[in-house]
Design a protein around this motif. Structure first.
Motif, mmCIF file in Angstrom:
data_model
loop_
_atom_site.group_PDB
_atom_site.id
_atom_site.type_symbol
_atom_site.label_atom_id
_atom_site.label_comp_id
_atom_site.label_asym_id
_atom_site.label_seq_id
_atom_site.Cartn_x
_atom_site.Cartn_y
_atom_site.Cartn_z
ATOM 1 N N ASN A 95 0.121 38.014 33.202
ATOM 2 C CA ASN A 95 1.425 38.267 32.586
ATOM 3 C C ASN A 95 2.428 39.009 33.450
ATOM 4 O O ASN A 95 3.613 39.010 33.142
ATOM 5 N N LYS A 150 3.422 33.074 38.255
ATOM 6 C CA LYS A 150 4.792 33.192 37.754
ATOM 7 C C LYS A 150 5.310 31.862 37.192
ATOM 8 O O LYS A 150 5.933 31.832 36.116
ATOM 9 N N ARG A 174 3.981 30.697 33.749
ATOM 10 C CA ARG A 174 4.547 31.387 32.580
ATOM 11 C C ARG A 174 5.761 30.672 32.002
ATOM 12 O O ARG A 174 6.162 30.944 30.865
ATOM 13 N N ARG A 175 6.338 29.777 32.768
ATOM 14 C CA ARG A 175 7.517 29.038 32.271
ATOM 15 C C ARG A 175 7.130 27.886 31.343
ATOM 16 O O ARG A 175 7.993 27.283 30.703
ATOM 17 N N ASN A 204 0.439 33.789 42.807
ATOM 18 C CA ASN A 204 0.718 34.330 41.484
ATOM 19 C C ASN A 204 0.865 33.208 40.465
ATOM 20 O O ASN A 204 0.894 32.032 40.815
ATOM 21 N N SER A 224 2.142 39.923 37.441
ATOM 22 C CA SER A 224 2.302 39.846 38.899
ATOM 23 C C SER A 224 3.260 38.740 39.316
ATOM 24 O O SER A 224 3.167 37.602 38.849
ATOM 25 N N GLU A 225 4.159 39.121 40.215
ATOM 26 C CA GLU A 225 5.046 38.144 40.848
ATOM 27 C C GLU A 225 4.955 38.255 42.369
ATOM 28 O O GLU A 225 5.834 37.806 43.096
#
Length: 539
Positions: free
Chosen positions: A506, A516, A519-520, A514, A508-509
């Motif tokens: 949820n 990231k 999550r989209r 990662n 780390s970027e």
């Protein structure tokens, strides 16, 4: 000549014994190399002067074998066998057994069998060759020959528990389950204080599909004898395939002996190995509250679990306790920097760098320290500083794929130096192929996406990474490739396997790697919510 052979072989055994002790620190590794180089120099000088000296060549092949230089060992032992006179039967016998072991390691079972037959013809009464023939027959599925030879060993040595173990495995393979257990129980009755007999019986129970009973036998092995290391290693290895059964067996042990800290320690260690941080944290707190252990590593592990669960404030308290007990512990210092960086609403980059700068006075070349520094510099968009740190790390270790991937990313996306980026990604391809090599990301950056996808799938099918980590890495790769549907499926598989890092899922970027982009996905939150239990403390 036989005495000369044993003189050189004793030198090899001396080196191997010291090598086995030297595997924990940089200084130990340097000592290991120094010893090995000195021993090999003696062999090389002697063989330069006398190429036909089969005794020295035999000893060098033994050293190669123990160094895991299999092809070199095979070449030497083959030449030894060729040069050794037939009258030197003892040397020839030992050389044939060594080559048989090498063939076994290479999976060349027909060649192994040929050498064992030849060795057996030289000395049919030595239990070593009979044992190797029996185990090879078992491996080849020739259960009748295996049974015959294991029984032959028992006639020579009626209390040989390894032979009883062999017969139990033969019985298990031929579906005679009662006989398999009978052989195991016989060995336990003969040697009730020998841990290995319980580990052997556990292996047979594994073959019979009785995993929880197998785990309980391994735990029993820990309570007898003076060395728990074999049993602990066996239990940890078993957890990779039968996690729930191992944890249930440990739960029984905790319930039956609630004042034995070892069971809590083992359970949390296995949970952490599988990235089940919430489960591990529960036992760590039990250990601390009951006063079982007060070592710095307990507080470090507590902080590590809390960091992965996004509990940054309590994580800082525990890492500070770890550092109060071991102020120069590098993993604790690096972890503290990461915790401080993520505390509060903003990013505390300068405070984190300050901790890392202090840590660098202890060991300015530590890879974990340098990677942490590089990532913070990248987050601050300080490209020259990040490059300098990564250059230093890669110069010291050109096989560090994490550093190569990060520098390649820096070159490609921040410095617009495509040529340098391609060079780093290309270097990665030569540094292993397993999931931790991150090779798939290099393939993606080189425009070879189908190969990258195949790399991920192949590794998932054969991976030894526990706890769903391989799926999480694959998810990050597929999201970078642009296949977010497949990325989400991989992430769900990771979570289904207990993957417990809320930070990675949820938060780390950090480049590079990662989740990231995953999550989209429109279904990301709903899917992760189904596995919310992964991210909370529980037994």
């Amino acid at each position: 000549m036989t005495n000369i052979k044993y003189l050189f072989l004793s030198l090899a055994l001396f080196a191997c014994g010291l090598n086995s002790m030297a595997q924990t620190t940089d200084e130990d590794a340097a000592l290991k190399r120094k010893i090995n180089d000195a021993v090999m120099k003696v062999y090389n000088q002697q063989l330069d002067k006398e190429p036909g000296d089969y005794a020295t060549r035999f000893a060098r092949s033994y050293q190669f074998f123990n160094n895991n230089q299999v092809e070199e060992a095979l070449a030497d032992i083959t030449q030894t066998i060729k040069d050794c006179p037939e009258k030197e039967r003892e040397v020839l016998y030992d050389a044939l057994l060594l080559r048989a072991k090498i063939y076994d390691q290479k999976g060349e079972l027909d060649n192994e069998f040929a050498d064992l037959k030849r060795a057996f013809a030289i000395n049919s009464t030595n239990p070593n060759v009979v044992d190797m023939i029996a185990k090879l027959a078992l491996k080849r599925g020739d259960y009748s020959t295996a049974e015959t030879n294991f029984n032959a060993i028992l006639r020579m040595s009626p209390q040989n528990y390894d032979a009883l173990y062999g017969l139990a495995r033969v019985a298990a393979k031929t579906n005679d389950f009662a006989k398999a257990q009978e052989y195991c129980d016989r060995a336990v009755k003969l040697f009730p204080t020998e841990p290995q007999v319980y580990i052997n019986r556990a292996d047979v129970f594994n073959m019979l599909g009785q995993y929880k009973v197998a785990a309980q036998d391994i735990i029993l092995a820990m309570s007898v004898g003076n060395d728990e290391s074999k049993a602990i290693a066996a239990l940890v290895n078993m957890s990779d395939e039968h996690y729930d059964d191992v944890m249930n067996a440990l739960q029984n042990s905790v319930e039956n002996a609630p004042s034995v800290g070892t069971f809590y320690y083992l359970r949390y260690s296995i949970a952490m190995r599988h990235l089940h941080y919430g489960q591990a944290l529960h036992d760590i707190k039990q250990i601390i509250s009951k006063g079982f252990y007060d070592d710095y590593s307990i507080y470090y592990d507590a902080a590590k679990c809390q960091f992965e669960l996004g509990q940054f404030d309590p994580a800082l308290l525990n890492v500070d306790k770890a550092l109060s007990k071991s102020p120069s512990d590098m993993p604790s210092l690096v972890l503290k920097a990461r915790i401080v960086e993520h505390q509060g609403a903003g990013k505390n980059y300068d405070a984190a760098l300050g901790i890392l700068m202090r840590a660098s006075r202890l060991n300015a070349n530590d890879p974990s320290l340098l990677l942490a520094q590089a990532r913070i510099y990248l987050a601050q968009r300080k490209q020259p500083e990040a490059q300098a740190v990564l250059d230093k790390l890669i110069k010291a270790d050109p096989t560090n794929n994490e550093a190569l991937l990060l520098r390649g990313w820096l070159y490609k996306y921040r410095m617009r130096n495509a040529e340098a980026a391609l060079a780093d990604f290309g270097m990665m391809l030569n540094n292993g192929s397993d999931m931790t090599s991150l090779k798939g990301f290099a393939l993606h950056e080189l425009g070879r996406d189908e190969e990258a996808k195949k790399w991920a799938q192949d590794n998932i099918m054969t991976t030894s990474l526990p706890g769903g980590e391989a799926y999480a890495i694959a998810s990050a790769l597929l999201s970078d490739i642009g296949d977010n549907d497949m990325a989400l499926k991989y992430l769900e598989s990771a979570l289904a396997n207990g993957y417990g890092s809320l930070y990675e899922v949820n938060m780390s970027e950090e480049p590079y790697v990662n989740l990231k982009l995953v999550r989209r996905h429109a279904d990301f939150k709903m899917m992760v919510d189904r596995y919310s239990n992964n991210f909370v403390e529980h037994e």
